[in-house]
Scaffold this motif. Structure first.
Motif, PDB file in Angstrom:
ATOM      1  N   ALA A  24      13.205   5.699   2.914  1.00 20.46           N
ATOM      2  CA  ALA A  24      11.787   5.420   3.149  1.00 20.46           C
ATOM      3  C   ALA A  24      10.878   6.640   2.946  1.00 20.46           C
ATOM      4  O   ALA A  24       9.939   6.584   2.135  1.00 20.46           O
ATOM      5  CB  ALA A  24      11.594   4.811   4.539  1.00 20.46           C
ATOM      6  N   PRO A  25      11.118   7.759   3.642  1.00 20.11           N
ATOM      7  CA  PRO A  25      10.230   8.918   3.440  1.00 20.11           C
ATOM      8  C   PRO A  25      10.328   9.509   2.037  1.00 20.11           C
ATOM      9  O   PRO A  25       9.344  10.027   1.505  1.00 20.11           O
ATOM     10  CB  PRO A  25      10.714   9.928   4.492  1.00 20.11           C
ATOM     11  N   LEU A  26      11.520   9.416   1.428  1.00 16.77           N
ATOM     12  CA  LEU A  26      11.678   9.924   0.064  1.00 16.77           C
ATOM     13  C   LEU A  26      10.870   9.086  -0.922  1.00 16.77           C
ATOM     14  O   LEU A  26      10.249   9.612  -1.846  1.00 16.77           O
ATOM     15  CB  LEU A  26      13.161   9.929  -0.334  1.00 16.77           C
ATOM     16  N   PHE A  27      10.894   7.775  -0.719  1.00 18.59           N
ATOM     17  CA  PHE A  27      10.121   6.875  -1.580  1.00 18.59           C
ATOM     18  C   PHE A  27       8.629   7.154  -1.452  1.00 18.59           C
ATOM     19  O   PHE A  27       7.896   7.142  -2.443  1.00 18.59           O
ATOM     20  CB  PHE A  27      10.430   5.419  -1.229  1.00 18.59           C
ATOM     21  N   LEU A  28       8.183   7.422  -0.231  1.00 16.29           N
ATOM     22  CA  LEU A  28       6.777   7.767  -0.024  1.00 16.29           C
ATOM     23  C   LEU A  28       6.414   9.033  -0.789  1.00 16.29           C
ATOM     24  O   LEU A  28       5.347   9.128  -1.385  1.00 16.29           O
ATOM     25  CB  LEU A  28       6.504   7.974   1.472  1.00 16.29           C
ATOM     26  N   GLY A  29       7.336  10.011  -0.777  1.00 13.60           N
ATOM     27  CA  GLY A  29       7.096  11.253  -1.511  1.00 13.60           C
ATOM     28  C   GLY A  29       7.049  11.027  -3.012  1.00 13.60           C
ATOM     29  O   GLY A  29       6.206  11.598  -3.718  1.00 13.60           O
ATOM     30  N   LEU A  30       7.946  10.176  -3.511  1.00 14.74           N
ATOM     31  CA  LEU A  30       7.998   9.893  -4.946  1.00 14.74           C
ATOM     32  C   LEU A  30       6.745   9.180  -5.442  1.00 14.74           C
ATOM     33  O   LEU A  30       6.294   9.403  -6.558  1.00 14.74           O
ATOM     34  CB  LEU A  30       9.212   9.005  -5.261  1.00 14.74           C
ATOM     35  N   THR A  31       6.207   8.299  -4.590  1.00 16.48           N
ATOM     36  CA  THR A  31       5.087   7.458  -5.033  1.00 16.48           C
ATOM     37  C   THR A  31       3.754   7.934  -4.456  1.00 16.48           C
ATOM     38  O   THR A  31       2.802   7.147  -4.385  1.00 16.48           O
ATOM     39  CB  THR A  31       5.343   5.995  -4.619  1.00 16.48           C
ATOM     40  N   ARG A  32       3.702   9.185  -4.061  1.00 11.45           N
ATOM     41  CA  ARG A  32       2.467   9.737  -3.500  1.00 11.45           C
ATOM     42  C   ARG A  32       1.319   9.563  -4.493  1.00 11.45           C
ATOM     43  O   ARG A  32       1.445   9.883  -5.672  1.00 11.45           O
ATOM     44  CB  ARG A  32       2.656  11.215  -3.179  1.00 11.45           C
ATOM     45  N   GLY A  33       0.203   9.006  -4.033  1.00  6.43           N
ATOM     46  CA  GLY A  33      -0.948   8.801  -4.899  1.00  6.43           C
ATOM     47  C   GLY A  33      -0.987   7.430  -5.541  1.00  6.43           C
ATOM     48  O   GLY A  33      -1.987   7.064  -6.167  1.00  6.43           O
ATOM     49  N   MET A  34       0.077   6.638  -5.403  1.00  4.22           N
ATOM     50  CA  MET A  34       0.104   5.295  -5.990  1.00  4.22           C
ATOM     51  C   MET A  34      -0.426   4.281  -4.982  1.00  4.22           C
ATOM     52  O   MET A  34      -0.306   4.475  -3.774  1.00  4.22           O
ATOM     53  CB  MET A  34       1.534   4.901  -6.380  1.00  4.22           C
ATOM     54  N   ASN A  35      -0.989   3.165  -5.508  1.00  2.00           N
ATOM     55  CA  ASN A  35      -1.413   2.095  -4.614  1.00  2.00           C
ATOM     56  C   ASN A  35      -0.233   1.179  -4.303  1.00  2.00           C
ATOM     57  O   ASN A  35       0.867   1.358  -4.842  1.00  2.00           O
ATOM     58  CB  ASN A  35      -2.590   1.305  -5.206  1.00  2.00           C
ATOM     59  N   SER A  36      -0.427   0.179  -3.444  1.00  2.00           N
ATOM     60  CA  SER A  36       0.669  -0.682  -2.992  1.00  2.00           C
ATOM     61  C   SER A  36       1.302  -1.474  -4.137  1.00  2.00           C
ATOM     62  O   SER A  36       2.525  -1.656  -4.169  1.00  2.00           O
ATOM     63  CB  SER A  36       0.185  -1.636  -1.896  1.00  2.00           C
ATOM     64  N   ALA A  37       0.483  -1.935  -5.089  1.00  5.07           N
ATOM     65  CA  ALA A  37       1.016  -2.701  -6.225  1.00  5.07           C
ATOM     66  C   ALA A  37       1.903  -1.828  -7.104  1.00  5.07           C
ATOM     67  O   ALA A  37       2.967  -2.266  -7.565  1.00  5.07           O
ATOM     68  CB  ALA A  37      -0.137  -3.281  -7.051  1.00  5.07           C
ATOM     69  N   GLU A  38       1.469  -0.580  -7.337  1.00  8.95           N
ATOM     70  CA  GLU A  38       2.271   0.348  -8.142  1.00  8.95           C
ATOM     71  C   GLU A  38       3.565   0.715  -7.434  1.00  8.95           C
ATOM     72  O   GLU A  38       4.627   0.791  -8.060  1.00  8.95           O
ATOM     73  CB  GLU A  38       1.449   1.607  -8.441  1.00  8.95           C
ATOM     74  N   ARG A  39       3.480   0.900  -6.126  1.00 11.42           N
ATOM     75  CA  ARG A  39       4.693   1.200  -5.355  1.00 11.42           C
ATOM     76  C   ARG A  39       5.689   0.048  -5.428  1.00 11.42           C
ATOM     77  O   ARG A  39       6.889   0.259  -5.583  1.00 11.42           O
ATOM     78  CB  ARG A  39       4.331   1.481  -3.884  1.00 11.42           C
ATOM     79  N   LYS A  40       5.187  -1.177  -5.304  1.00 11.16           N
ATOM     80  CA  LYS A  40       6.057  -2.353  -5.361  1.00 11.16           C
ATOM     81  C   LYS A  40       6.739  -2.446  -6.719  1.00 11.16           C
ATOM     82  O   LYS A  40       7.936  -2.751  -6.808  1.00 11.16           O
ATOM     83  CB  LYS A  40       5.252  -3.620  -5.088  1.00 11.16           C
ATOM     84  N   LYS A  41       5.994  -2.165  -7.780  1.00 12.67           N
ATOM     85  CA  LYS A  41       6.555  -2.219  -9.130  1.00 12.67           C
ATOM     86  C   LYS A  41       7.660  -1.181  -9.303  1.00 12.67           C
ATOM     87  O   LYS A  41       8.726  -1.467  -9.861  1.00 12.67           O
ATOM     88  CB  LYS A  41       5.441  -1.975 -10.158  1.00 12.67           C
ATOM     89  N   VAL A  42       7.407   0.041  -8.825  1.00  9.82           N
ATOM     90  CA  VAL A  42       8.404   1.112  -8.919  1.00  9.82           C
ATOM     91  C   VAL A  42       9.652   0.753  -8.109  1.00  9.82           C
ATOM     92  O   VAL A  42      10.781   0.897  -8.585  1.00  9.82           O
ATOM     93  CB  VAL A  42       7.815   2.453  -8.414  1.00  9.82           C
ATOM     94  N   ALA A  43       9.452   0.259  -6.882  1.00  9.20           N
ATOM     95  CA  ALA A  43      10.579  -0.102  -6.011  1.00  9.20           C
ATOM     96  C   ALA A  43      11.410  -1.221  -6.609  1.00  9.20           C
ATOM     97  O   ALA A  43      12.649  -1.169  -6.594  1.00  9.20           O
ATOM     98  CB  ALA A  43      10.063  -0.502  -4.634  1.00  9.20           C
ATOM     99  N   LEU A  44      10.743  -2.249  -7.157  1.00  7.18           N
ATOM    100  CA  LEU A  44      11.450  -3.393  -7.734  1.00  7.18           C
ATOM    101  C   LEU A  44      12.243  -2.986  -8.967  1.00  7.18           C
ATOM    102  O   LEU A  44      13.426  -3.327  -9.110  1.00  7.18           O
ATOM    103  CB  LEU A  44      10.454  -4.502  -8.088  1.00  7.18           C
ATOM    104  N   ARG A  45      11.603  -2.222  -9.839  1.00  7.74           N
ATOM    105  CA  ARG A  45      12.286  -1.792 -11.067  1.00  7.74           C
ATOM    106  C   ARG A  45      13.476  -0.882 -10.746  1.00  7.74           C
ATOM    107  O   ARG A  45      14.568  -1.038 -11.292  1.00  7.74           O
ATOM    108  CB  ARG A  45      11.304  -1.068 -11.985  1.00  7.74           C
ATOM    109  N   GLY A  46      13.254   0.065  -9.854  1.00  8.81           N
ATOM    110  CA  GLY A  46      14.330   0.976  -9.467  1.00  8.81           C
ATOM    111  C   GLY A  46      15.500   0.245  -8.843  1.00  8.81           C
ATOM    112  O   GLY A  46      16.662   0.549  -9.124  1.00  8.81           O
ATOM    113  N   SER A  47      15.198  -0.742  -7.982  1.00  6.83           N
ATOM    114  CA  SER A  47      16.253  -1.517  -7.325  1.00  6.83           C
ATOM    115  C   SER A  47      17.053  -2.334  -8.326  1.00  6.83           C
ATOM    116  O   SER A  47      18.289  -2.400  -8.247  1.00  6.83           O
ATOM    117  CB  SER A  47      15.643  -2.446  -6.264  1.00  6.83           C
ATOM    118  N   LEU A  48      16.377  -2.955  -9.283  1.00  5.86           N
ATOM    119  CA  LEU A  48      17.064  -3.769 -10.292  1.00  5.86           C
ATOM    120  C   LEU A  48      17.949  -2.914 -11.198  1.00  5.86           C
ATOM    121  O   LEU A  48      19.069  -3.306 -11.549  1.00  5.86           O
ATOM    122  CB  LEU A  48      16.044  -4.550 -11.131  1.00  5.86           C
ATOM    123  N   ILE A  49      17.450  -1.736 -11.560  1.00  5.38           N
ATOM    124  CA  ILE A  49      18.249  -0.826 -12.402  1.00  5.38           C
ATOM    125  C   ILE A  49      19.485  -0.360 -11.642  1.00  5.38           C
ATOM    126  O   ILE A  49      20.596  -0.350 -12.176  1.00  5.38           O
ATOM    127  CB  ILE A  49      17.396   0.382 -12.859  1.00  5.38           C
TER     128      ILE A  49
END
Length: 209
Positions: A24-49
Motif C-alpha cells: 500500500a505505501p509503496l504503491f502510493l509512492g509510485l503513483t504520487r501525483g496521479m489521480n484516482s482513475a490513473e492509479r486504478k489503471k496502473v494497479a489493474l494493469r500491474g496486477s494483470l501482468i
C-alpha cells in the motif's frame, strides 16, 4: 502433502510474499501525483501482468527446470533458502527499505508511463519470492485440476493485492508506521517457518528420504 494442504500452503505463502499491506505505501509512492482513475489503471494493469507472469511459472516452471537439468528437490532447497532470506529481511525491516529504493529509482528515472510493468508488476508483485513459491508449489501438484486450482489461488492472492492498492491511502493511515512494522514482522515469522518446510521437503526429495 495432499493437494488441499498444498493449495492452502500456496495461498498463505503467496499472500505473505506478496505482502498486500506493505504494498500500500509503496504503491502510493509510485503513483504520487496521479489521480484516482490513473492509479486504478496502473494497479489493474500491474496486477494483470503479475498474474500472467505467475501463471506462466505455475504451468511451465517445472518444464523450465527440467530443461535446465535442475531437480525439483534442488529447487525446493534453493527456493526455501531464498524465501527464508526474504523472511529475514521482513523481520528486520530490510525488505521494505529495498522496495522503497526500487520505488524511488522508478520515479527519478521517469518510468511513470511504464510504472505498471516496472517496478509494480515486476519485481514488486511478481518478485523472486512469489515466483519461487509458485514453482515450488506447482511441483507438488500433478493433476491438471490441482494446477487450475493453483492458478485460482494466485488470482485471488493478486486480487487482494489489487484491493489493497485501491485502498492504499486508508490502509497506510490505519496501520501507521507501528502497525506496518508489527504486521511485517509477524508475516516474516510465518514465511520463515514455511521456507524451512520447503527446505526439509527438498532434502527429502533430493536424497529420497
Amino acid at each position: 502433502m495432499a493437494g488441499t494442504e498444498v493449495l492452502l500452503n500456496a495461498f498463505v505463502t503467496l499472500l505473505v510474499t506478496l505482502d498486500p499491506p506493505g504494498m500500500a505505501p509503496l504503491f502510493l509512492g509510485l503513483t504520487r501525483g496521479m489521480n484516482s482513475a490513473e492509479r486504478k489503471k496502473v494497479a489493474l494493469r500491474g496486477s494483470l501482468i503479475a498474474l500472467g507472469i505467475l501463471t506462466v511459472f505455475a504451468l511451465f516452471g517445472n518444464g523450465i527446470l527440467g530443461t535446465l537439468g535442475i531437480s525439483i528437490g534442488a529447487f525446493r532447497i534453493a527456493g526455501g533458502l531464498m524465501l527464508f532470506f526474504i523472511a529475514f529481511e521482513m523481520i528486520f525491516e530490510k525488505r521494505h527499505e529495498r522496495k522503497e529504493k526500487t520505488t524511488e529509482k522508478a520515479i527519478t528515472d521517469d518510468h511513470i508511463e511504464n510504472i505498471a510493468v516496472f517496478p509494480l508488476a515486476l519485481p514488486l508483485i511478481a518478485g523472486p519470492g512469489s515466483i519461487s513459491a509458485t514453482i515450488l508449489i506447482s511441483g507438488s501438484l500433478s493433476e491438471p485440476l490441482e494446477r487450475a486450482a493453483l492458478i485460482l489461488v494466485i488470482a485471488v492472492s493478486i486480487f487482494i493485492v489489487f484491493a489493497a492498492m485501491m485502498i492504499a491511502d486508508r490502509i497506510d493511515r490505519f496501520l501507521g508506521s507501528t502497525g506496518r512494522a508489527i504486521l511485517t514482522r509477524l508475516l516474516g515469522v510465518i514465511l520463515a517457518a514455511l521456507s524451512v518446510q520447503f527446505v526439509v521437503d527438498g532434502i527429502k526429495s533430493a536424497f529420497h528420504l
